[in-house]
Design a protein around this motif. Structure first.
Motif: not given
Lengths: 269, 496
Positions: B128-156
Motif C-alpha cells: 500500500a505504501s513505500l514504507d510497507a514495500a520496504l519492510g516486506r522487501l527487507r524481510a524477503a531479502l534477509a530470508r533469501r540471503l541468510g544475512a542481516d539486511v537493511a533497506l534505505v529509500a530516499r523519500e523527498g
C-alpha cells in the motif's frame, strides 16, 4: 546494523600496527649477543638454546599479546621473563619442565579478565569444540605416524618418559602456545578482517610453515622437510578453520598439541 | 540430497572414504587397486551436498587416506606404473571434487538468484505504501540471503529505513548514498569471526534512490557481492515502481475525493439554484402582483385623488423593490461570470445616505427600533449611491428579518483611515460557526435560517461583490443566540 549506525573507517589500520618493535629489537639483540658469546666460548651452548626459546617464542607471544591489547608491551615482557627461566629450568632438572606452566597460566589470567577476546581466548571453554580439535589433531598425528612408518620406515621412538613429557611441556608452554596465539589468534584474526578467510588462512599458514622451516630443531632431510611442510600446512589450515568455526583458540591449541604429541613420538633424526 | 542433513551426509562421506580405504589397503595391487575408483562416490556426494568446499575437503580426505598406499610404493620402487596410476587417481579426485563442487555451487547460486528476484517482485506487489514495500522487501531479502539486511529509500528530503533506526552520518550507507558506488567492508565488527558488510546503491533512472546493506558473520565473496549488486538493480526498479504505484494510488484517492466533493457541491448548487428559482419567482411575483392589482384598480375604477396618490406611492415602492430584485439578479449573474458589478461613481455623503435608507426601512418594519449613529465629519465616499443603498438595504433588511420584533438594530458609521466603516448590528438568532465561512456564497443560507425567514440566499453575495467592486472589504461576526454584526469598510475619495 553496523552499516547504518557506525562510522565507516576510510581504511583499516596497518596489518602490523601495535607491534612491540622495541621489545622485539631487544629480544633480537639479546639473541645475537648470546650467540656471539657462545661462538666465542664465553657461554655454554645451552645458553643459546635458552635464549632461542625465550626470544623466539617470546617474540611471537609478545607480539600476539600486544596486538590484542592495543600495543601494550608489558604483558609480552612478562611472558618473555617466564619463558627464559622455564627453558633454563627444564634443561637443568627433570622437574624443571613444570616451569613451562608459567606462560600458559599468565595467558589464561589475561584471558579470564576478558583482555584477549581478539585472540579468541575468553573466559568460556567450549568443551565440545576442544574435543573436536583434539580429535582432529590426533587424526592428523596418527596419519603422520602411519605415513612416516609406511613411507620412510620411521617408527615410534623409545624415549624415556621424562624426555617425552619435557617435550610435551615445551610444546604446551612455548611452542604450540606461541604459534597458535600468534599465527592463528593474531595474524589470521587480523588478516581475515582485511581479506577473505581463505586468503587469510593461506597467509597465516604460509607464515606458520616458514617459522618451522627456519627452526633449527626441525629434522633435516628432504623427505622429512616435505612431510613437515605438508603436515604443518594441513595443521595450520585446520586450526584456522577451527578458530573461525568455534570463535575460540582452544580447539586449535588442542589440535596442535595432539599433533605435536604424535610428532614427538617419531623416531626422527 | 537436500533432504539429508549436513552432518548425516558428512558422516556418510567419512564412512565411505574409510571403507574404500580399507578395500584399497587390503588389495594387493596397492596404488593401482580397482577399489580406488570408488573414492569418486563419497567425493561426488560431498561435492553435490556441500559445493566446492565439500568436494575439495572430501578429495583432500581421500588423498590423505590414499597417500600411505601411494607414497610408500614410490619410496620403495620409484615411479612405477602402479604408483603413477595412484598419483593420477589422487589428482583426478582433487579435480573431480573441485569441479563438481564448483558447478553445484554455481547452479545453487543461480537458483538462489532467480528465487531472490521472484521474492523481490512478490514483496512489492500490492504494497500500500513505500514504507510497507520496504519492510516486506527487507524481510524477503534477509530470508533469501541468510544475512542481516537493511533497506534505505530516499523519500523527498528524508529517508525511509527498514531494518534500522536511521542513517548515521559517516556510516557506510551514508557514504554509498552520497557517492552512488558500492562499498565492501571486510571488518564490520564481530569477534573472532568478523562481520562483512556490503552496501550497494539502488538506482532508478540514473539517480540513486536508496541503498541495500547486507551484513553477515561469515564470507561475502566476490561472486556473492556481484550477485547482490545485480539484485540491487532489480530492487531499485521494484522500489521505484512501488513508489510510483503508491503515488498513483494516492493521486487516485485524492482525485476521487475531489470528484466526490465537486459532485456534492454541484448537487448542492443545483438544489440551491432550484430553490432560488422558486423563491426568486415568488419574490418577483409579489411586487408584480401588487403592480398589476393597483394598476387594474386605477384603470377600471374611479378613484379619489388622495387614493390615486396612495396607490401611486405603493406602486412606486413595489416598482423600486422589483428594480432592486432585478439589479441583485443582474449583479449575481455578473458575479457568476467573474465580472465586477457595473458602478456609476460619484461623491456620496454617508450620513445622508444612511438616513434615507433607514427612513424607508423604518416605515417597512415599524416593529423594529433602528438606531443610527453617524457622527459629523465623516469623509465623503467615491461610490455608486445606488449600490451603497442596496448594500445598506440588504444588511439592515437581514438584521430586521433575522431578529425578533422589538429588538434593536444599530447602524453605526465611523471614520476608518481615509474611508468609512459602516456596521450593522442586530440582537437576533446569530449564525452558527460552521456556516460563517459560507454566508457570502451565492445561494447559500445557513441551515437554521431557512425556516426562520424567506430568502434567495443572494443578498450577502451581492453585498460582498458591490463592496469589493468599490475597493472595500466586508466581514461578519456572529454568535448564536447573541446576534450578528456586519462591517463594511469603504475607501474615501482619493486625493486628486
Amino acid at each position: 546494523m553496523w552499516a547504518l549506525e557506525q562510522p565507516c573507517p576510510e581504511r583499516p589500520a596497518p596489518l602490523l600496527a601495535d607491534t612491540p618493535a622495541a621489545l622485539l629489537a631487544a629480544l633480537g639483540g639479546a639473541a645475537l649477543v648470546v650467540a656471539a658469546l657462545v661462538a666465542g666460548g664465553w657461554l655454554p651452548g645451552a645458553a643459546l638454546a635458552v635464549t632461542g626459546v625465550a626470544a623466539g617464542h617470546g617474540a611471537l607471544l609478545a607480539t600476539a599479546l600486544a596486538w590484542a591489547l592495543g600495543g601494550r608491551t608489558l604483558p609480552g615482557a612478562v611472558v618473555v621473563s617466564l619463558l627464559a627461566p622455564a627453558a633454563l629450568a627444564a634443561r637443568s632438572h627433570p622437574l624443571g619442565l613444570v616451569a613451562y606452566a608459567g606462560p600458559p597460566l599468565w595467558v589464561a589470567r589475561l584471558a579470564a579478565r576478558g583482555q584477549l577476546g581478539a585472540l579468541g581466548l575468553g573466559d568460556r571453554v567450549p568443551v565440545r569444540r576442544v574435543a573436536e580439535g583434539a580429535a582432529l589433531g590426533a587424526l592428523l598425528g596418527g596419519h603422520l605416524l602411519v605415513s612416516a612408518s609406511l613411507t620412510l620406515g620411521v617408527g615410534i621412538a623409545a624415549r624415556p618418559a621424562g624426555e617425552f613429557l619435557g617435550a610435551l611441556a615445551y610444546d604446551a608452554g612455548a611452542n604450540v602456545l606461541a604459534a597458535e596465539c600468534f599465527f592463528r589468534g593474531a595474524l589470521f584474526g587480523r588478516a581475515q578482517r582485511r581479506w577473505s578467510a581463505a586468503a587469510a588462512a593461506a597467509v597465516s599458514t604460509a607464515a606458520y610453515v616458514l617459522r618451522y622451516l627456519v627452526d633449527p630443531l626441525l629434522p633435516k632431510g628432504v623427505e622429512l622437510l616435505v612431510g613437515a611442510v605438508f603436515y604443518l600446512s594441513c595443521l595450520g589450515a585446520v586450526n584456522c578453520w577451527l578458530l573461525r568455526r568455534s570463535g575460540s583458540l582452544l580447539p586449535g591449541l588442542a589440535s596442535a598439541l595432539g599433533f605435536f604429541a604424535a610428532w614427538r613420538l617419531l623416531d626422527a633424526p | 540430497m537436500r533432504t539429508l542433513t549436513g552432518p548425516a551426509v558428512a558422516t556418510g562421506v567419512a564412512a565411505a572414504l574409510a571403507a574404500v580405504t580399507a578395500l584399497v589397503a587390503l588389495d594387493d595391487a596397492g596404488p593401482a587397486a580397482l577399489a580406488r575408483h570408488a573414492y569418486l562416490v563419497p567425493v561426488a556426494a560431498a561435492a553435490l551436498r556441500f559445493g566446492v568446499l565439500g568436494g575439495g575437503f572430501a578429495a583432500a580426505g581421500a588423498g590423505l587416506l590414499m597417500a600411505p598406499v601411494v607414497l610408500p610404493e614410490i619410496e620403495r620402487a620409484g615411479l612405477t606404473t602402479e604408483a603413477i596410476e595412484g598419483l593420477v587417481s589422487l589428482a583426478g579426485l582433487a579435480a573431480f571434487g573441485t569441479l563438481v563442487g564448483a558447478a553445484t555451487t554455481r547452479a545453487r547460486r543461480e537458483v538462489a538468484r532467480y528465487e531472490a528476484l521472484v521474492a523481490v517482485r512478490r514483496a512489492v506487489a500490492g504494497a500500500a505504501s513505500l514504507d510497507a514495500a520496504l519492510g516486506r522487501l527487507r524481510a524477503a531479502l534477509a530470508r533469501r540471503l541468510g544475512a542481516d539486511v537493511a533497506l534505505v529509500a530516499r523519500e523527498g528530503a528524508g529517508t525511509l529505513v527498514a531494518g534500522g533506526a536511521g542513517v548515521a552520518p559517516g556510516s557506510a550507507v551514508a557514504r554509498v548514498l552520497a557517492t552512488g558506488r558500492p562499498l565492501f567492508v571486510a571488518d564490520a565488527g564481530g569477534g573472532p569471526r568478523p562481520r562483512r558488510a556490503f552496501v550497494t546503491p539502488l538506482v532508478a533512472e540514473a539517480a540513486v534512490i536508496g541503498a541495500l546493506a547486507v551484513e553477515r558473520a561469515g564470507e561475502l565473496g566476490r561472486g556473492e557481492r556481484a550477485a547482490i549488486e545485480a539484485l540491487g538493480a532489480h530492487v531499485g526498479v521494484a522500489l521505484e515502481n512501488a513508489r510510483l504505484a503508491a503515488r498513483q494510488r494516492r493521486f487516485a484517492e485524492e482525485l476521487a475525493e475531489k470528484v466526490a466533493g465537486a459532485t456534492a457541491r454541484l448537487a448542492e448548487i443545483d438544489r440551491a439554484k432550484s430553490a432560488f428559482v422558486a423563491i426568486a419567482s415568488h419574490e418577483l411575483r409579489t411586487p408584480l402582483t401588487a403592480l398589476q392589482g393597483f394598476s387594474e384598480l386605477l384603470a377600471l375604477r374611479r378613484v379619489a385623488p388622495e387614493e390615486v396618490a396612495r396607490f401611486g406611492r405603493i406602486m412606486h415602492g413595489e416598482a423600486r423593490r422589483l428594480g432592486r430584485i432585478v439589479s441583485d439578479l443582474l449583479d449575481l449573474s455578473r458575479i457568476e461570470q467573474g465580472l465586477a458589478p457595473a458602478l456609476r461613481r460619484t461623491t456620496v455623503d454617508v450620513p445622508a445616505l444612511v438616513a434615507d435608507v433607514v427612513e424607508v426601512l423604518r416605515r417597512a418594519a415599524p416593529a423594529h427600533p433602528i438606531e443610527v449613529d453617524c457622527p459629523p465629519g465623516l469623509p465623503p465616499l467615491d461610490a455608486d449611491p445606488d449600490a451603497l443603498e442596496r448594500v445598506l438595504t440588504n444588511l439592515v433588511g437581514n438584521a430586521v428579518k433575522y431578529s425578533p420584533p422589538g429588538s434593536l438594530v444599530s447602524v453605526r458609521a465611523r471614520r476608518r483611515g481615509a474611508g468609512v466603516a459602516l456596521a450593522v448590528e442586530d440582537r437576533g438568532r446569530g449564525i452558527p460557526a460552521a456556516a460563517l465561512g459560507r454566508v457570502f456564497e451565492p445561494y447559500y443560507r445557513a441551515p437554521d435560517a431557512v425556516p426562520a425567514a424567506r430568502g434567495a440566499g443572494i443578498g450577502l453575495a451581492v453585498v460582498k461583490a458591490l463592496v469589493e467592486a468599490h475597493g472595500g472589504t466586508v466581514y461578519l461576526e456572529s454568535a448564536p443566540g447573541v446576534g450578528t454584526a456586519v462591517t463594511v469598510v469603504l475607501p474615501g475619495v482619493s486625493p486628486a
